[in-house]
Design a protein around this motif. Structure first.
Motif, short mmCIF file in Angstrom:
data_model
loop_
_atom_site.label_atom_id
_atom_site.label_comp_id
_atom_site.label_asym_id
_atom_site.label_seq_id
_atom_site.Cartn_x
_atom_site.Cartn_y
_atom_site.Cartn_z
N PHE A 188 0.81 -1.16 0.14
CA PHE A 188 0.01 -0.16 -0.06
C PHE A 188 0.93 1.09 0.03
O PHE A 188 0.74 2.26 -0.69
CB PHE A 188 -0.92 -0.14 1.10
CG PHE A 188 -1.96 1.16 1.19
CD1 PHE A 188 -2.84 1.61 0.22
CD2 PHE A 188 -1.85 1.95 2.18
CE1 PHE A 188 -3.72 2.70 0.26
CE2 PHE A 188 -2.87 3.09 2.27
CZ PHE A 188 -3.80 3.41 1.23
N PRO A 189 1.87 1.33 0.83
CA PRO A 189 2.94 2.50 0.92
C PRO A 189 3.27 2.80 -0.52
O PRO A 189 3.50 4.08 -0.97
CB PRO A 189 3.62 2.23 1.87
CG PRO A 189 3.29 1.56 2.79
CD PRO A 189 2.41 0.46 1.94
N LYS A 190 3.86 1.66 -1.38
CA LYS A 190 4.48 1.90 -2.81
C LYS A 190 3.45 2.38 -3.33
O LYS A 190 3.50 3.15 -4.54
CB LYS A 190 4.89 0.61 -3.08
CG LYS A 190 6.20 0.35 -2.44
CD LYS A 190 7.26 -0.66 -3.32
CE LYS A 190 8.52 -1.12 -2.43
NZ LYS A 190 8.38 -2.42 -2.31
N LEU A 191 2.15 1.75 -3.38
CA LEU A 191 1.03 2.37 -4.56
C LEU A 191 0.56 3.79 -4.14
O LEU A 191 0.79 4.50 -5.07
CB LEU A 191 -0.47 1.57 -4.11
CG LEU A 191 -1.58 2.01 -4.57
CD1 LEU A 191 -1.41 1.76 -6.22
CD2 LEU A 191 -2.97 1.35 -4.15
N LEU A 192 0.93 4.35 -3.09
CA LEU A 192 0.82 5.82 -2.73
C LEU A 192 1.84 6.46 -3.28
O LEU A 192 1.40 7.46 -3.83
CB LEU A 192 0.76 5.95 -1.26
CG LEU A 192 -0.40 5.29 -0.42
CD1 LEU A 192 -0.32 5.70 1.18
CD2 LEU A 192 -1.99 6.09 -0.82
N ASN A 243 5.33 7.66 4.73
CA ASN A 243 4.91 7.99 3.44
C ASN A 243 3.82 9.10 3.45
O ASN A 243 3.80 10.10 2.87
CB ASN A 243 4.08 6.99 2.54
CG ASN A 243 5.36 6.37 1.63
OD1 ASN A 243 6.57 6.91 1.86
ND2 ASN A 243 5.08 5.19 0.81
N ILE A 244 2.97 9.07 4.57
CA ILE A 244 1.98 10.23 4.95
C ILE A 244 2.86 11.55 5.15
O ILE A 244 2.34 12.40 4.82
CB ILE A 244 0.96 9.68 5.97
CG1 ILE A 244 0.29 8.51 5.66
CG2 ILE A 244 0.05 10.93 6.24
CD1 ILE A 244 -0.71 7.96 6.71
N LYS A 245 3.77 11.44 5.75
CA LYS A 245 4.78 12.44 6.32
C LYS A 245 5.38 13.14 5.05
O LYS A 245 5.44 14.11 4.81
CB LYS A 245 5.65 12.17 7.14
CG LYS A 245 5.25 12.03 8.49
CD LYS A 245 6.20 12.09 9.69
CE LYS A 245 7.64 11.17 9.38
NZ LYS A 245 8.39 10.88 10.52
N ASP A 271 4.70 1.47 9.77
CA ASP A 271 5.80 2.65 10.18
C ASP A 271 5.92 3.07 8.70
O ASP A 271 6.07 4.10 8.25
CB ASP A 271 7.01 2.35 10.65
CG ASP A 271 6.93 2.42 12.24
OD1 ASP A 271 5.80 2.95 12.68
OD2 ASP A 271 7.54 1.84 12.79
N ALA A 272 5.99 2.18 7.69
CA ALA A 272 6.23 2.66 6.24
C ALA A 272 5.16 3.32 5.65
O ALA A 272 5.32 4.60 4.85
CB ALA A 272 6.17 1.20 5.43
N LEU A 273 3.86 3.26 6.23
CA LEU A 273 2.86 4.15 5.65
C LEU A 273 2.92 5.42 6.42
O LEU A 273 2.59 6.54 5.73
CB LEU A 273 1.52 3.33 6.04
CG LEU A 273 0.35 3.93 5.79
CD1 LEU A 273 0.11 4.21 4.23
CD2 LEU A 273 -0.81 3.08 6.28
#
Ligand code: 5AD
Ligand code: SF4
Length: 441
Positions: free
Chosen positions: A219-223, A252-254, A247-249
């Motif tokens: 999901f973080p990579k898709l973002l 990425n939000i940051k 934490d990876a997500l």
């Protein structure tokens, strides 16, 4: 092609259903039908149903009763019912036997067959029931008649594998199936070219996106991929399961500039005993750590949540744990639900159901507390500047326009047609528990 024929779709439930209705509308438009707000003018009326709580079901049966009069006035009218409720045998039987004016029953796995089903009815005038237990792969990309020109939903993962013990969703929406990354990014690009500024990625549990795909995609990579789409201004997503909120997500939000400053993270209960019996896969301590980390590392980020009160066996002490958690975490917003027994789920079979009166009383205490917290939090925004995406007239008053902040708060502004679809800066002047008011700078 159907000339001068009209449709209306009545939708119940979550964003997933709203999005499915946009796709049903897209197919009807391709068949030549046009939308009408007037049920009396419609040649096709579709109900897209929800089964998550009992009151959702009751509303649908009420509406079905009401629709009978339109059939009496126009015997050619096609009435269809689809959605989550129709993935269960009992409601299908009830509709089929007791609501003889319903022509079509379909499920969540075969919405793409709508045109064929309608043609079959038009040709034979027979009642058609077609519900599939599962899909043949993913539902293909379908045309969408979008509600809004400037924001759009994109479905990224269907179904749910979590089997929370109260929840009917895994039984009616099936196992998790992620959509290929290319198809999601292509859709986002097309939408952006079309003038869409904001997309909301939809899934019962977006954090497990990619687990079932061969490719190394999370999901973080898709973002990250979606953040690169030019012209797109904001990316939202829902719903996140706390257990999989990595934490990876968070990083990425940051890091990714287009990601909205809002995270919806349903906790359901503050009691470890209840969480365990709900099969949520995390503890109260773990959840508190996640939310505090979000609040510390992303200043200004809004966190919202869902609660269920009155889960079987929930004691006053368990409920107090929920109240304490609410006080500790200061959510921006919470959706609070009374536990509803859903047949077929493990929790529904328990013999320690909580009395209705107790559930109502707990709901009220929880709502009063959260409303006060939301009110206080919103009051602090008075005098600040917020960016809102203006969506148009508000539901209650066409003379007042509204938009949403990056933190997903509704903000009212003065009517100004030129601003629709624009992201503008607003000075916040007043605030309530659920809404803000401001002036465009
Ligand atoms: N009763 C009450 N609320 C429920 N939800 C899901 N199933 C039930 C149920 N049986 C709530 C959960 C979920 C939200 C979408 O609906 O809080 O997060
Ligand atoms: Fe239901 Fe739990 Fe899946 Fe959400 S994560 S859809 S509550 S089973």
């Amino acid at each position: 092609m159907s000339e001068n024929k009209y449709y209306n779709i009545i939708t119940y439930g979550c964003q997933m259903n709203e999005h499915d209705s946009e796709r049903l509308a897209g197919m009807l438009e391709e068949m030549g039908y046009q939308h009408t707000d007037e049920l009396a003018d419609a040649d096709i009326i579709l109900l897209n149903t929800c089964i998550i709580r009992e009151n959702a079901e009751l509303k649908v049966f009420g509406k079905l009763g009401e629709l009978k009069q339109y059939k009496r006035e126009n015997s050619d009218l096609i009435i269809g019912i689809g959605g989550c409720m129709m993935q269960q045998d009992e409601p299908v039987d009830e509709v089929y036997k007791k609501y003889r004016h319903v022509d079509l029953i379909f499920g969540t796995h075969n919405i793409h067959h709508l045109p064929n089903l309608i043609k079959k009815i038009e040709e034979t005038r027979d009642r058609v029931v077609e519900v599939w237990d599962e899909e043949e792969g993913l539902i293909p990309d379908l045309p969408s008649q979008r509600e809004s020109e400037h924001s759009a939903w994109i479905s990224i993962i269907q179904g749910c594998d979590n089997f929370c013990t109260y929840c009917i969703v895994p039984y009616v929406r099936g196992r998790e199936r992620s959509r290929p990354v290319e198809s999601i990014v292509d859709e986002a690009k097309r939408l952006a070219e079309d003038g869409v500024k904001e997309i909301t990625l939809l899934g019962q549990n977006v954090n497990s996106y990619g687990n079932d795909l061969d490719k190394e995609i999370t999901f973080p990579k898709l973002l990250e991929e979606l953040n690169k789409v030019e012209k797109l201004k904001r990316i939202r997503f829902m719903t996140s399961h706390p257990r999989d909120f990595s934490d990876a997500l968070l990083e990425n939000i940051k890091k990714l500039d287009k990601l909205a400053n809002h995270i919806h993270l349903p906790v359901q209960s503050g009691s470890n005993k209840v969480l365990k019996e709900m099969n949520r896969g995390y503890t109260r301590e773990y959840y508190i750590e996640r939310v505090k980390k979000i609040q510390e590392e992303i200043p200004g980020a809004a966190v919202s949540t869902d609660f269920i009160v009155g889960f079987p066996g929930e004691s006053e002490e368990d409920f107090e744990k929920t109240i304490e958690l609410v006080k500790e975490l200061n959510f921006d917003m919470a959706y609070t639900f009374i536990y509803s027994q859903r047949s077929g789920t493990p929790a529904a079979r328990r013999d320690d159901q909580v009395e209705e009166e107790v559930k109502k009383e707990r709901l009220k205490r929880l709502m009063d507390l959260q409303n006060k917290i939301s009110y206080d939090k919103n009051q602090k925004l008075i005098g600040t500047t917020q960016e809102i995406l203006v969506t148009g007239p508000s539901n209650n008053d066409p003379e007042v326009y509204e938009g949403r902040t990056s933190t997903n708060k509704i903000c009212f502004i003065e009517k100004n047609e030129e601003l629709i679809g624009e992201i503008v800066e607003v000075k916040i002047e007043a605030a309530k528990s659920w809404t803000l008011e401001g002036t465009v700078i």
